[in-house]
Enzyme design. Sequence first.
Site, short mmCIF file in Angstrom:
data_model
loop_
_atom_site.label_atom_id
_atom_site.label_comp_id
_atom_site.label_asym_id
_atom_site.label_seq_id
_atom_site.Cartn_x
_atom_site.Cartn_y
_atom_site.Cartn_z
N ARG A 109 46.10 51.81 22.87
CA ARG A 109 47.27 50.96 23.13
C ARG A 109 47.90 51.21 24.51
O ARG A 109 49.07 50.92 24.72
CB ARG A 109 48.32 51.11 22.02
CG ARG A 109 47.81 50.68 20.66
CD ARG A 109 48.95 50.52 19.67
NE ARG A 109 48.45 50.06 18.38
CZ ARG A 109 48.16 50.87 17.35
NH1 ARG A 109 48.34 52.18 17.48
NH2 ARG A 109 47.71 50.38 16.23
N LYS A 157 47.34 42.72 37.15
CA LYS A 157 46.51 41.77 36.41
C LYS A 157 45.14 42.38 36.18
O LYS A 157 44.45 42.76 37.13
CB LYS A 157 46.37 40.45 37.19
CG LYS A 157 47.57 39.54 37.09
CD LYS A 157 47.25 38.20 37.70
CE LYS A 157 48.38 37.21 37.51
NZ LYS A 157 48.07 35.88 38.07
N GLU A 215 41.83 36.44 50.99
CA GLU A 215 43.06 36.82 50.30
C GLU A 215 44.14 37.29 51.27
O GLU A 215 45.31 37.32 50.94
CB GLU A 215 42.78 37.90 49.25
CG GLU A 215 41.86 37.45 48.12
CD GLU A 215 42.57 36.59 47.08
OE1 GLU A 215 43.75 36.25 47.27
OE2 GLU A 215 41.92 36.26 46.07
N LYS A 219 52.47 40.96 48.56
CA LYS A 219 52.13 40.98 47.14
C LYS A 219 53.18 41.76 46.35
O LYS A 219 53.60 41.34 45.26
CB LYS A 219 50.74 41.61 46.96
CG LYS A 219 50.24 41.69 45.51
CD LYS A 219 49.80 40.35 45.00
CE LYS A 219 49.20 40.39 43.59
NZ LYS A 219 47.80 40.83 43.56
N GLU A 223 54.40 36.31 35.81
CA GLU A 223 54.17 34.92 36.17
C GLU A 223 54.91 33.96 35.23
O GLU A 223 54.34 33.03 34.67
CB GLU A 223 52.66 34.63 36.14
CG GLU A 223 52.23 33.51 37.08
CD GLU A 223 50.72 33.45 37.23
OE1 GLU A 223 50.11 32.54 36.63
OE2 GLU A 223 50.16 34.29 37.95
N ARG A 241 55.19 34.04 41.16
CA ARG A 241 53.88 34.68 41.23
C ARG A 241 52.74 33.67 41.14
O ARG A 241 51.65 33.91 41.64
CB ARG A 241 53.74 35.74 40.13
CG ARG A 241 52.44 36.52 40.24
CD ARG A 241 52.42 37.79 39.43
NE ARG A 241 51.17 38.50 39.64
CZ ARG A 241 50.92 39.73 39.21
NH1 ARG A 241 51.85 40.40 38.54
NH2 ARG A 241 49.76 40.30 39.44
N ASN A 277 48.15 32.02 43.17
CA ASN A 277 46.94 31.35 42.71
C ASN A 277 46.50 30.24 43.66
O ASN A 277 45.58 29.47 43.32
CB ASN A 277 47.17 30.78 41.31
CG ASN A 277 47.33 31.85 40.26
OD1 ASN A 277 46.57 32.81 40.22
ND2 ASN A 277 48.35 31.71 39.42
N HIS A 337 42.88 29.12 43.85
CA HIS A 337 42.14 29.69 42.73
C HIS A 337 41.70 28.65 41.69
O HIS A 337 40.66 28.82 41.06
CB HIS A 337 42.96 30.79 42.06
CG HIS A 337 43.01 32.06 42.84
ND1 HIS A 337 43.56 32.15 44.10
CD2 HIS A 337 42.56 33.32 42.55
CE1 HIS A 337 43.46 33.39 44.54
NE2 HIS A 337 42.85 34.11 43.63
N HIS A 373 37.98 28.85 41.14
CA HIS A 373 37.39 29.29 39.88
C HIS A 373 36.42 28.25 39.32
O HIS A 373 35.40 28.60 38.70
CB HIS A 373 38.48 29.58 38.86
CG HIS A 373 39.20 30.87 39.09
ND1 HIS A 373 40.33 31.24 38.38
CD2 HIS A 373 38.97 31.90 39.94
CE1 HIS A 373 40.75 32.42 38.80
NE2 HIS A 373 39.93 32.83 39.74
N HIS A 382 33.93 35.74 44.98
CA HIS A 382 35.26 35.28 44.59
C HIS A 382 36.10 34.90 45.81
O HIS A 382 36.73 33.83 45.84
CB HIS A 382 35.98 36.37 43.79
CG HIS A 382 37.41 36.04 43.48
ND1 HIS A 382 37.77 34.99 42.67
CD2 HIS A 382 38.57 36.61 43.91
CE1 HIS A 382 39.08 34.92 42.59
NE2 HIS A 382 39.60 35.89 43.33
#
Length: 368
Positions: A121, A143, A185, A227, A237, A242, A246, A249, A253, A267
């Site tokens: 956990r 993330k 990036e 960042k 987000e 935030r 993206n 992206h 993606h 990527h």
Amino acid sequence: MSVTRVELAGRSYEVRVGSGLLEDVAVQCGPLLRKQAVPIITDANVAAYWQEAVTGSLTAAGFEPHFLVLDPGEATKSWQVLEQVVDWLLDQEVERGDHILALGGGVIGDLTGFAAAILKRGCGFIQLPTTLLAQVDSSVGGKTAINTRAGKNLVGAFHQPSLVLADLDALATLPSREMGAGYAEVIKYGILGDHAFFAWCEENGAKVVAGDAAAQEYAVDQSVAAKARIVAQDERETTGTRALLNLGHTFGHALEAETGFSDRLLHGEAVALGMVLAARFSARKGYISQDDAARICAAIGNALLTTEIASLDLSCRGADLVAHMLHDKKMDAGTLPFILLRGIGEAFVDKHVDLAEVGAFLDEELAR
């Protein structure tokens, strides 16, 4: 060495940027390491360069490093490898108060972070990013995720690291293609929210990719600071701030999915092309000028990144790429928000984009 704090309520941590950090990893991480045994997850490419240095630092300080060396590449972010990692960590008798070291690029950082998030956990972990992309983006902000058949990063958790060590010396080991992917990036921060930094990237982007140490240090410092500010404002987000990260992206993606999440399109390369598409679509919608869209395209192309879908030689239609987008984790009540531009340095969330219009736009781009 420069230090940037990611300010989160009760869970703030440092991002340290400088040279020699991996060779000094025992001193840098020592206060967080409770036991003699130190679990480290890496891949074969990174291990060839850095396993000896990290081992030397830790053993000289009385620690006992234990490495799990995985295959490099995006395919490692999978259910099967996650199971392997978790079982290995359990065999290492990792406890909730221990810290796992993630030594590598974005794939290793995402995978290790997710394993740490779910193991007992939630265990601690430390990011040791060795690629430009990981140093300026994926290692900061918490993330973590793996890929599934349905798409990229669809199974994951927000789980912040306890420390990030961005060793600039690691950048010297990267091939030019990896540097270009990471640079996407970097310039993203300028395009989405900092016109002055974008202008700096226009002048210095090629230097960053070519290995200029001063340019690389400035690029990493500025990107990490940007960042950190955004993550502090909107960790999970939920406010839209935030979400601006993206940029590129959603298009990117979809292209990664169409190319099978393979080395055919890295990527960062997908993000770069996605930002070009976001700029051109923004111009098509009348949000920005054609000149601004062309300027963004030129700045990305100057870093030797592809700016045309046609260069990928895809055998698909715009509708096929849109179909990939429907698996995007940002889908909300059946709609897909897009990050578009009102100007260079002025990104915004558009929640009312017609996907049929996106498909038609992509058909035009595929035919360019």
